[in-house]
Design a protein around this motif. Structure first.
Motif, PDB file in Angstrom:
ATOM      1  N   ASP A  12       0.747  -1.246   0.285  1.00  0.00           N
ATOM      2  CA  ASP A  12      -0.084   0.110  -0.104  1.00  0.00           C
ATOM      3  C   ASP A  12       0.849   1.095   0.081  1.00  0.00           C
ATOM      4  O   ASP A  12       0.488   2.260  -0.782  1.00  0.00           O
ATOM      5  N   ALA A  13       1.963   1.334   0.815  1.00  0.00           N
ATOM      6  CA  ALA A  13       2.912   2.337   0.803  1.00  0.00           C
ATOM      7  C   ALA A  13       3.407   2.892  -0.456  1.00  0.00           C
ATOM      8  O   ALA A  13       3.549   3.854  -1.091  1.00  0.00           O
ATOM      9  N   GLN A  14       3.914   1.598  -1.276  1.00  0.00           N
ATOM     10  CA  GLN A  14       4.517   1.739  -2.604  1.00  0.00           C
ATOM     11  C   GLN A  14       3.478   2.153  -3.647  1.00  0.00           C
ATOM     12  O   GLN A  14       3.860   3.015  -4.471  1.00  0.00           O
ATOM     13  N   ARG A  15       2.229   1.678  -3.223  1.00  0.00           N
ATOM     14  CA  ARG A  15       1.271   2.105  -4.500  1.00  0.00           C
ATOM     15  C   ARG A  15       0.843   3.678  -4.271  1.00  0.00           C
ATOM     16  O   ARG A  15       0.683   4.544  -5.142  1.00  0.00           O
ATOM     17  N   GLN A  21       3.725  10.143  -7.421  1.00  0.00           N
ATOM     18  CA  GLN A  21       4.767  10.337  -8.502  1.00  0.00           C
ATOM     19  C   GLN A  21       4.201  10.556  -9.915  1.00  0.00           C
ATOM     20  O   GLN A  21       4.294  11.539 -10.676  1.00  0.00           O
ATOM     21  N   ALA A  22       3.048   9.668  -9.931  1.00  0.00           N
ATOM     22  CA  ALA A  22       2.332  10.018 -11.317  1.00  0.00           C
ATOM     23  C   ALA A  22       1.679  11.365 -11.381  1.00  0.00           C
ATOM     24  O   ALA A  22       1.590  11.915 -12.328  1.00  0.00           O
ATOM     25  N   MET A  23       1.007  11.773 -10.104  1.00  0.00           N
ATOM     26  CA  MET A  23       0.393  13.041 -10.156  1.00  0.00           C
ATOM     27  C   MET A  23       1.223  14.068 -10.270  1.00  0.00           C
ATOM     28  O   MET A  23       1.117  15.211 -11.041  1.00  0.00           O
ATOM     29  N   LYS A  24       2.622  14.041  -9.637  1.00  0.00           N
ATOM     30  CA  LYS A  24       3.636  14.924  -9.903  1.00  0.00           C
ATOM     31  C   LYS A  24       4.021  15.270 -11.602  1.00  0.00           C
ATOM     32  O   LYS A  24       4.075  16.146 -11.921  1.00  0.00           O
ATOM     33  N   GLU A  25       4.084  13.975 -12.248  1.00  0.00           N
ATOM     34  CA  GLU A  25       4.506  13.929 -13.626  1.00  0.00           C
ATOM     35  C   GLU A  25       3.232  14.532 -14.373  1.00  0.00           C
ATOM     36  O   GLU A  25       3.507  15.523 -15.385  1.00  0.00           O
ATOM     37  N   HIS A  26       2.074  14.348 -13.952  1.00  0.00           N
ATOM     38  CA  HIS A  26       0.938  14.537 -14.700  1.00  0.00           C
ATOM     39  C   HIS A  26       0.845  16.093 -14.604  1.00  0.00           C
ATOM     40  O   HIS A  26       0.633  17.016 -15.748  1.00  0.00           O
TER      41      HIS A  26
END
Length: 60
Positions: A12-15, A21-26
């Motif tokens: 869960d922590a990794q997810r 990270q995906a939101m930062k990239e987005h």
């Protein structure tokens, strides 16, 4: 697939980290797109204004 509570917690922590990270990239991609859009819009408006001035001076 039986996970131990610790494995579940780690997963869960990794997810969560991956989602963050995906939101930062987005957001970075959105900002780059918006900045480029604004630059192109300003260039187009400047070009149209120059063409308008040129047409007005040619018609006089």
């Amino acid at each position: 697939m039986n996970l131990t509570p610790q494995q579940r917690k780690d997963r869960d922590a990794q997810r969560q980290q991956d989602a963050s990270q995906a939101m930062k990239e987005h957001r970075a991609n959105e900002k780059a797109f918006y900045d480029n859009f604004q630059r192109l819009k300003a260039e187009r408006q400047a070009r149209e204004a120059a063409e308008s001035r040129k047409a007005k001076s040619a018609s006089k």
